[in-house]
Every structure is written in structure tokens, then in C-alpha cells.
Design an enzyme around this catalytic site. Structure first.
Site, PDB file in Angstrom:
ATOM      1  CB  SER A  44     -32.984  55.733 182.264  1.00  0.00           C
ATOM      2  OG  SER A  44     -31.778  55.451 181.572  1.00  0.00           O
ATOM      3  CG  ASP A 324     -26.981  55.896 188.073  1.00  0.00           C
ATOM      4  OD1 ASP A 324     -26.471  56.197 186.971  1.00  0.00           O
ATOM      5  OD2 ASP A 324     -28.182  55.597 188.190  1.00  0.00           O
ATOM      6  CG  HIS A 327     -28.668  57.131 184.441  1.00  0.00           C
ATOM      7  ND1 HIS A 327     -28.778  55.991 185.217  1.00  0.00           N
ATOM      8  CD2 HIS A 327     -29.399  56.898 183.328  1.00  0.00           C
ATOM      9  CE1 HIS A 327     -29.549  55.114 184.603  1.00  0.00           C
ATOM     10  NE2 HIS A 327     -29.931  55.642 183.446  1.00  0.00           N
TER      11      HIS A 327
END
Length: 359
Positions: A44, A324, A327
Site C-alpha cells: 500500500s 491514516d 500510511h
């Protein structure tokens, strides 16, 4: 009238010629002969939207407030804006590198992004919900075949050998057992295998960030007993061992494979500094996320699509290191990208990414 018709015909012909030339430029851009392409693998931290197109039960960021700053809409990036590969592409004078699974994406001469949120080097890490590293490798082999068909063997080989291959993988393999009480153990052979396979296809230049202090991301801080105000220390030895071993793997590959070049990007040191000393780098908050809920806003609830509908969103994302629960923000990613691009070469690697692109 005849003269007017003649002029109109010339005009239409010129427009048609322009469209043909534009189409040819789009499909076979001359820039790839002068610039190194960028192929992106991993999780991610690098996913530009591949998870938008899979039946993932976890790991999607195709909803607001993701993408709220730079793009002003959710692209599937786990961030408020751009990621490290986006900045690297900019510095290398390339366009944004699109996700492999994006419909209609057939232009591979600048590179392509295979990364998938939640993915690991091991197939077992979130199996069935992500695109694991070995599947990403198969996608890359498909792309190499397409390039050979379109450009011919010689030009495709030249493009693949000039290209830079950027990886971000490992964090999920270590976090997964703690999240699921799995007995899964991590091995390094998968990463080495993938890089050797890419080398066999033609790849020569590899960029590999070491693992950041993942024990200190907001999500893993929530696994520490309330009131202790510290990082999730049980995962720390795995992170430290990974960073030692990946350095050994890359040195071994360099000694065994002719022409193999690499850069280790020291994300661990910079992220640790950003987390512990945010004001030194222009941030106000290094431990609490901008978007989420619970302690440190470490519950994965940003956007209200993961089972927890209520969440907090900060007023000024540029003040935060983390967007978040897991990240960084675009602003933090930019600092990581600047380090990767033009920072001092690491002790174990003789290149930064700029030097790799130019070599």
C-alpha cells in the site's frame, strides 16, 4: 467556392495528420528511448490503485477523504495525495505511472505499477484479498512479452535494462501474524527469487526501501496496553533483522549477477525521525494520524468504510506525518522521495535513485 473547399480539405487533412501523429506519440512515445522506465512492486505504500480492480475485502482507498489534497478525488492511493513513486516519476521526468489493472492501460513504455495494498512477499499474507509479490511478478512477465511484441526483442531488452525497478514489501508479512494470530513465518527467499526473475527478463537496476519503524505506526500502537504510550515492541526484532538481511541479499545478488545495481533507501531512519521529532521537519504531529479513530487514531476507520463508520479528520493534513492509521501523508512521502532520489547513498548501496536512473 472551389478554393474554399480546397482550403477546408487541407484543414481536415492537417487535423487528421495531427490526430494520427498524436495517436502514434501516445502509443509509441519517443521519450522511452531517452528516459529510464519505472516498474513498481509492493504494497500500500506504493499502490496507485490496483486494489480498485480486485475483489478485496481489505485494503481499498477508493473513497473520500483519500486523495483529498493533490488529486481532489480518491485514486486508490492510501494517502491524501501522491506517493513516493509519483514523486520519483516526476523527478525522472516521467508521467504518473498507472496501475497495471487500470482498464485500458496498454502503454507500458514508461513503466507500470503492480503494487497492491495489503500485499506481502508471501502468498499467505492476506491471501485472496491482495495481489501478492509472485503474482505481481507474473504481471511483469506479461508486460515484458507485450513490449517484445510491440517494440521487437532488441528495443524491449534495451528498455527493460535501462528501467528502474522499485520495491516496497515486507511490512504486511510481519504485521499479519500479529493481526491474525497466525503462525506464519517470514522468509527472504521470495524477494531474492523475484529480483532474480526480473534480472533474467532484463532488469538491472533496483531500488529497495528498508522497512520503516512499523512498530510505531498508529495502528500498531493501538496493540500496546492503554496508558503505556510506546511502540509495539514485539515486532521490532523482525524489522531489524529484515533490514540486515535484505542488505545481505542485495550484496549477494550484486556479486553474483553481472550488471546488477541497487539502492537501499533508508526510510527507517527518516520515518523514525519524523515520528519522534516532527517539528524538526516542519510537522506538528508525528504519532497521531490525521484520519481515523481511537487511540492515536490508529483504528482503521478513515472514510468510514471498514466497519467503523465514525472517524475524525484533521483540519490541516500538512501538519501530520501520518494520514491514516498506517500510511504517511503526501508531505511526508515527498520527504522520503527526496531522500530516495538525491540523498547520500547508503552504506551498503553505491547509488541513490537519481544515479540509478542516470546509469
Amino acid at each position: 467556392m472551389a478554393k474554399l473547399n480546397f482550403c477546408l480539405s487541407i484543414f481536415v487533412f492537417c487535423i487528421s495528420l495531427f490526430n494520427i501523429q498524436t495517436k502514434c506519440f501516445d502509443e509509441r512515445p519517443w521519450l522511452y528511448k531517452h528516459h529510464a522506465a519505472l516498474f513498481i512492486f509492493g504494497d500500500s505504500l506504493f499502490d496507485a490503485g490496483n486494489n480498485n480492480y480486485i475483489n478485496a475485502t481489505i485494503g481499498k482507498a477508493n473513497f473520500w477523504p483519500y486523495g483529498e489534497t493533490f488529486f481532489h478525488y480518491p485514486t486508490g492511493r492510501f494517502c491524501d495525495g501522491r506517493l513516493v513513486p509519483d514523486f520519483i516519476a516526476e523527478y525522472a521526468k516521467l508521467p504518473f505511472i498507472p496501475p497495471y489493472l487500470q482498464p485500458g492501460n496498454k502503454l507500458f513504455t514508461y513503466g507500470v505499477n503492480f503494487a497492491s495494498g495489503g500485499a506481502g512477499a508471501l502468498v499467505e499474507t492476506w491471501e485472496g484479498s491482495v495481489i501478492d509479490l509472485q503474482t505481481q511478478l507474473e504481471y511483469f512477465k506479461n508486460v515484458s512479452r507485450v513490449l517484445r511484441e510491440e517494440l521487437g526483442d532488441a528495443e524491449a531488452k534495451a528498455l527493460l535494462s535501462r528501467a528502474v525497478y522499485l520495491f516496497s514489501v515486507g511490512s504486511n508479512d510481519y504485521a499479519f501474524p500479529f493481526q491474525t494470530n497466525s503462525s506464519l513465518l517470514y522468509t527472504y527467499s521470495v524477494e531474492q527469487y523475484v529480483m532474480q526473475e526480473i534480472y533474467e527478463v532484463g532488469g538491472r537496476k533496483f531500488g529497495f526501501p528498508n522497512l520503516g519503524p512499523i512498530e510505531c505506526v498508529p495502528f500498531l500502537r493501538t496493540m500496546v496496553p492503554a496508558g503505556e504510550n510506546k511502540c509495539f515492541e514485539p515486532i521490532t526484532p523482525y524489522v531489524e533483522l529484515h533490514n540486515i538481511e535484505i542488505s545481505k541479499v542485495l550484496r549477494k545478488l550484486q556479486s553474483n549477477l553481472n550488471g546488477f545495481k541497487y539502492s537501499i533507501l533508508d526510510f527507517h531512519t527518516l520515518l523514525e525521525n519524523l515520528t519522534n521529532h516532527p517539528s524538526k521537519y516542519g510537522f506538528k504531529e508525528g504519532k497521531v494520524a490525521c484520519c481515523g479513530s481511537g487511540p492515536y487514531r490508529g483504528i482503521m476507520s478513515c472514510g468510514g468504510r471498514t466497519g467503523v463508520t465514525e472517524y475524525y479528520l484533521c483540519d490541516n493534513v500538512s501538519e501530520y506525518v501520518f494520514f491514516d492509521s498506517a500510511h504517511p501523508t503526501e508531505r511526508a512521502y515527498k520527504q522520503l522521495a527526496q531522500l530516495a532520489w538525491s540523498g547520500e547513498p547508503s552504506v551498503t548501496g553505491s547509488y541513490n535513485l537519481k544515479a540509478l536512473f542516470e546509469s
